[in-house]
Design a protein around this motif. Structure first.
Motif, PDB file in Angstrom:
ATOM      1  N   TYR A 122      35.839  55.616  41.788  1.00  0.00           N
ATOM      2  CA  TYR A 122      37.286  55.770  41.947  1.00  0.00           C
ATOM      3  C   TYR A 122      37.840  54.709  42.904  1.00  0.00           C
ATOM      4  N   ASN A 123      37.199  54.561  44.037  1.00  0.00           N
ATOM      5  CA  ASN A 123      37.664  53.592  45.031  1.00  0.00           C
ATOM      6  C   ASN A 123      37.505  52.158  44.540  1.00  0.00           C
ATOM      7  N   ARG A 124      36.443  51.907  43.774  1.00  0.00           N
ATOM      8  CA  ARG A 124      36.246  50.551  43.222  1.00  0.00           C
ATOM      9  C   ARG A 124      37.396  50.201  42.283  1.00  0.00           C
ATOM     10  N   LEU A 125      37.842  51.173  41.509  1.00  0.00           N
ATOM     11  CA  LEU A 125      38.942  50.915  40.579  1.00  0.00           C
ATOM     12  C   LEU A 125      40.252  50.717  41.342  1.00  0.00           C
ATOM     13  N   LEU A 126      40.412  51.413  42.458  1.00  0.00           N
ATOM     14  CA  LEU A 126      41.596  51.192  43.293  1.00  0.00           C
ATOM     15  C   LEU A 126      41.614  49.762  43.842  1.00  0.00           C
ATOM     16  N   ASP A 127      40.438  49.259  44.190  1.00  0.00           N
ATOM     17  CA  ASP A 127      40.340  47.879  44.674  1.00  0.00           C
ATOM     18  C   ASP A 127      40.764  46.895  43.583  1.00  0.00           C
ATOM     19  N   ILE A 128      40.293  47.150  42.345  1.00  0.00           N
ATOM     20  CA  ILE A 128      40.666  46.280  41.213  1.00  0.00           C
ATOM     21  C   ILE A 128      42.165  46.358  40.974  1.00  0.00           C
ATOM     22  N   LYS A 129      42.709  47.552  41.081  1.00  0.00           N
ATOM     23  CA  LYS A 129      44.153  47.732  40.907  1.00  0.00           C
ATOM     24  C   LYS A 129      44.929  46.916  41.928  1.00  0.00           C
ATOM     25  N   GLU A 131      43.934  44.160  43.388  1.00  0.00           N
ATOM     26  CA  GLU A 131      43.821  42.748  43.005  1.00  0.00           C
ATOM     27  C   GLU A 131      44.869  42.384  41.962  1.00  0.00           C
ATOM     28  N   ILE A 132      45.060  43.279  40.979  1.00  0.00           N
ATOM     29  CA  ILE A 132      46.032  43.024  39.904  1.00  0.00           C
ATOM     30  C   ILE A 132      47.441  43.049  40.472  1.00  0.00           C
ATOM     31  N   GLU A 133      47.718  44.020  41.323  1.00  0.00           N
ATOM     32  CA  GLU A 133      49.046  44.100  41.936  1.00  0.00           C
ATOM     33  C   GLU A 133      49.325  42.885  42.828  1.00  0.00           C
ATOM     34  N   ASP A 134      48.262  42.260  43.335  1.00  0.00           N
ATOM     35  CA  ASP A 134      48.419  41.058  44.173  1.00  0.00           C
ATOM     36  C   ASP A 134      48.497  39.781  43.355  1.00  0.00           C
ATOM     37  N   GLY A 135      48.426  39.905  42.010  1.00  0.00           N
ATOM     38  CA  GLY A 135      48.639  38.725  41.178  1.00  0.00           C
ATOM     39  C   GLY A 135      47.547  38.390  40.189  1.00  0.00           C
ATOM     40  N   LEU A 136      46.390  39.069  40.231  1.00  0.00           N
ATOM     41  CA  LEU A 136      45.334  38.775  39.264  1.00  0.00           C
ATOM     42  C   LEU A 136      45.774  39.212  37.873  1.00  0.00           C
ATOM     43  N   ASP A 137      45.652  38.331  36.891  1.00  0.00           N
ATOM     44  CA  ASP A 137      46.044  38.655  35.521  1.00  0.00           C
ATOM     45  C   ASP A 137      45.188  39.798  34.985  1.00  0.00           C
ATOM     46  N   PHE A 138      45.851  40.774  34.341  1.00  0.00           N
ATOM     47  CA  PHE A 138      45.138  41.970  33.878  1.00  0.00           C
ATOM     48  C   PHE A 138      44.027  41.608  32.898  1.00  0.00           C
ATOM     49  N   LYS A 143      38.174  41.322  31.554  1.00  0.00           N
ATOM     50  CA  LYS A 143      36.958  40.603  31.175  1.00  0.00           C
ATOM     51  C   LYS A 143      35.925  40.620  32.306  1.00  0.00           C
ATOM     52  N   LYS A 144      36.428  40.555  33.538  1.00  0.00           N
ATOM     53  CA  LYS A 144      35.552  40.448  34.699  1.00  0.00           C
ATOM     54  C   LYS A 144      34.927  41.781  35.092  1.00  0.00           C
ATOM     55  N   TYR A 145      35.735  42.861  35.023  1.00  0.00           N
ATOM     56  CA  TYR A 145      35.288  44.129  35.595  1.00  0.00           C
ATOM     57  C   TYR A 145      35.035  45.251  34.587  1.00  0.00           C
ATOM     58  N   SER A 146      35.715  45.246  33.446  1.00  0.00           N
ATOM     59  CA  SER A 146      35.658  46.421  32.553  1.00  0.00           C
ATOM     60  C   SER A 146      34.267  46.624  31.975  1.00  0.00           C
ATOM     61  N   GLN A 147      33.865  47.898  31.932  1.00  0.00           N
ATOM     62  CA  GLN A 147      32.572  48.254  31.342  1.00  0.00           C
ATOM     63  C   GLN A 147      32.723  48.729  29.896  1.00  0.00           C
ATOM     64  N   ASP A 148      33.909  48.532  29.331  1.00  0.00           N
ATOM     65  CA  ASP A 148      34.102  48.714  27.894  1.00  0.00           C
ATOM     66  C   ASP A 148      33.596  47.446  27.215  1.00  0.00           C
ATOM     67  N   PRO A 149      32.537  47.520  26.380  1.00  0.00           N
ATOM     68  CA  PRO A 149      31.943  46.303  25.795  1.00  0.00           C
ATOM     69  C   PRO A 149      32.936  45.435  25.032  1.00  0.00           C
ATOM     70  N   SER A 150      33.978  46.050  24.463  1.00  0.00           N
ATOM     71  CA  SER A 150      34.934  45.275  23.666  1.00  0.00           C
ATOM     72  C   SER A 150      35.838  44.402  24.531  1.00  0.00           C
ATOM     73  N   SER A 181      54.078  49.332  33.223  1.00  0.00           N
ATOM     74  CA  SER A 181      53.411  50.121  34.260  1.00  0.00           C
ATOM     75  C   SER A 181      51.932  49.788  34.345  1.00  0.00           C
ATOM     76  N   LEU A 182      51.419  49.838  35.566  1.00  0.00           N
ATOM     77  CA  LEU A 182      49.979  49.784  35.810  1.00  0.00           C
ATOM     78  C   LEU A 182      49.606  51.164  36.339  1.00  0.00           C
ATOM     79  N   VAL A 183      48.851  51.944  35.534  1.00  0.00           N
ATOM     80  CA  VAL A 183      48.629  53.357  35.802  1.00  0.00           C
ATOM     81  C   VAL A 183      47.146  53.608  36.057  1.00  0.00           C
TER      82      VAL A 183
END
Length: 621
Positions: A122-129, A131-138, A143-150, A181-183
């Motif tokens: 949960y906290n790791r995903l908050l950290d990623i969130k 990063e995105i709110e600070d300007g990292l392209d979603f 591609k960098k973090y998601s564990q969905d193979p697709s 929204s980023l939810v």
């Protein structure tokens, strides 16, 4: 009583239920005939079920387990919290009026993970969130973090979807938040998600199209495939008939004979490249330029479009899908809450705490057991109208239900098992009540019970026996050889071309193989010549029916010329058993069943109450 079989009687009400369920309601003129016809089938059905019960097949543990599984499903309409279910149906329908485009980032975590592990994800995903709110392209983050193979292929983009296409918590987040929204984090059974709402649009409804398809080939042939589909497109642009082009060239063999027609579909059913082009077509009969998907190249023609149907037209479909969906868990909670009130559920909190304290961490390794001499075992955890449920009842359930969950939180896992025990006990009590007091439920349950017994007995007495009795099958086949004959056929080579001169040249090179002819005639013009080898029965192709002889037969049909090279006339002949084994076994099974039913009638004499039957027939006047 309508009739008896041996010493077993069968009532009119149950017969009427089966008759009206399996037949259209007859008119006064046809009632006598239709009822008597169905009565013969019903008697045979009851004979088999009676025999199964006399063999104690209804006492078999596997049968009991299977029937118990069906019982809970069959009872749902009688137990469901109707008002709550109606709200879920209405919610799903209202959402179906819109489609959402979203992207996500998934970090996986087991549903039964320890709180510390869950919190870490949960906290790791908050950290990623952050990063995105600070300007990292979603898309880069996906591609960098998601564990969905697709995500490596689609950058987390899921395309457009509607209700009942995603798990419920994910769907809620997508529909309940505005575009942009980023939810998240959002918890589902897969783990935690970050969701980006990209777009929302009115639903496109459903569409029916036809297509002409040329399948992808190896990379070395990619240009030839592309050349072929664009040549077909040019033919259509020049006025060629769609059905003719589809029949001759399309490599989707299931749709080509019917003009390339596909079933109705909506958003999310097919690959986006195909769907987007299809829905962009405006007028019936319009067709697209060639479009490429991972399956090949397509030309798509619009046949029809229709909007979202009225709610009442699709209510049953929505109800069925909701029952299979994760949101049905909420409905079950409502059901349990209602049943607790109706059954006067009373929990003894003190006993409950003692019982839970008696389960230690060995349960996480499926090795827990209890002290059979404990005085706690006789204590009641809770009571219902129908009786009390003791600690020992609960402990026996836990011993059977425990599974290795080494990473699970002990308190959560114990609570899950208790909730399962409590809900199962309440449901079992309600099922027992239904079986005794609800006639409609009793009839449906009889139908399933009888159906399972019938299947098991037929498997043992007829179907399996026919498969294993090779000697009997061979004898039956020889006695009925006249029923297994191969029709006269032609072995032909079919050459088609739009240019008659091409066909003449091809006819001078019939010693070449199909691939050699393809290389010779289609290297410059992709569609110059089509070649196929076929076996044709009479009645399949009208032209050959009138040219049923060896030799070359020329045909002009529409804008095409065809040379049918009849290489051999295959005469009618007796088929060997190995050529029609499936059909022969099916016929042998029917033969064995007739003999067996006749023997059952000897064991269980039949007697009809003609007065009762006569009164029943008159109810259709």
């Amino acid at each position: 009583m309508l009739f008896t079989l041996g010493d077993q009687s069968y009532d009119l009400g149950t017969f009427e239920y089966y008759f009206l369920k399996n037949s259209e309601r007859p008119s006064a003129d046809s009632a006598q005939i239709k009822i008597e016809e169905y009565l013969d089938l019903y008697i045979n059905f009851r004979l088999k079920v009676l025999e199964a019960k006399n063999r104690n097949m209804d006492q078999d543990p596997a049968f009991i387990e299977e029937l118990e599984g069906y019982k809970s499903q069959l009872a749902e309409p009688y137990l469901t919290a109707t008002q709550y279910n109606d709200s879920l149906v209405m919610e799903a329908y209202e959402r179906k009026k819109f489609e959402v485009s979203a992207a996500h980032i998934l970090l996986r975590v087991d549903e039964n993970a320890l709180p510390a592990d869950t919190l870490q994800v949960y906290n790791r995903l908050l950290d990623i969130k952050s990063e995105i709110e600070d300007g990292l392209d979603f898309s880069i983050a996906a591609k960098k973090y998601s564990q969905d193979p697709s995500a490596r292929m689609n950058s987390g983009n899921l395309g457009y979807f509607s209700s009942l296409q995603m798990v419920y918590p994910f769907e809620n987040a997508a529909y309940d938040n505005p575009v942009g929204s980023l939810v998240g984090p959002i918890k589902t059974r897969f783990g935690y998600h970050l969701l980006k709402v990209i777009d929302k649009r009115p639903a496109r409804g459903q569409i029916k199209v036809a297509h002409i398809m040329i399948r992808n080939q190896s990379d070395s042939l990619a240009e030839e495939v592309k050349k072929k589909i664009f040549s077909i497109y040019e033919n259509l642009q020049s006025g060629a008939d769609w059905n003719e082009q589809c029949k001759i060239y399309s490599e989707d063999k299931s749709s080509a004979p019917k003009g390339g027609e596909l079933n109705w579909f909506g958003t999310g059913a097919l690959v986006p490249e195909f769907e987007n082009v299809a829905f962009a077509l405006e007028n019936k009969g319009d067709y697209s330029e060639p479009v490429q998907t991972r399956f090949g190249w397509h030309i798509i023609k619009l046949i029809d479009k229709k909007p979202l149907p009225p709610l009442e037209e699709i209510r049953q479909e929505l109800e069925a899908r909701i029952k299979r969906d994760s949101r049905s868990k909420e409905s079950k909670k409502e059901v349990l809450a209602t049943l607790k009130k109706s059954q006067d559920f009373t929990l003894d909190s003190a006993v409950y705490k003692q019982a839970m304290a008696g389960i230690d961490s060995t349960i996480k390794f499926a090795k827990w057991t209890y002290d059979s001499t404990s005085t706690l075992l006789d204590q009641s955890i809770f009571s219902l109208k129908g009786g009390t449920y003791s600690v020992e009842d609960f402990y026996k359930f836990v011993v059977e239900a425990q599974r290795s969950r080494s990473n699970a939180d002990l308190a959560d896992y114990k609570n899950q098992l208790y909730e399962r025990f409590e809900s199962q006990s309440i449901m079992d009590a309600e099922l027992a009540y239904l079986e005794q007091n609800n006639q409609d439920f009793k009839l449906i349950l009889d139908e399933y019970e009888s159906g399972i017994l019938l299947f098991n007995l037929m498997e043992e007495e007829v179907w399996q026996k026919a498969l294993e009795d090779t000697t009997g099958l061979s004898a039956f086949f020889e006695q009925n050889q006249s029923n297994y004959q191969a029709n006269e056929m032609l072995e032909v080579r079919k050459l088609s071309a739009q240019d008659s001169l091409t066909l003449v040249k091809a006819s001078q090179n019939l010693d070449l193989s199909n691939s050699q002819l393809d290389s010779l005639f289609n290297s410059q013009e992709a569609l110059a010549l089509q070649v196929d080898d076929l076996k044709v029965e009479k009645g399949e192709i009208a032209f050959l029916d009138t040219n049923w002889e060896l030799g070359n037969h020329y045909q002009k049909e529409g804008n095409f010329y065809t040379l049918w090279v009849v290489k051999e006339v295959l005469p009618t002949r007796p088929l060997a058993l190995n050529e029609v084994r499936g059909l022969a076994i099916s016929d042998y099974q029917s033969h064995l069943e007739k003999l067996w039913v006749a023997s059952l009638k000897e064991i269980y004499p039949y007697e009809l109450n003609k007065k009762v039957l006569k009164r029943f027939v008159k109810t259709f006047d």
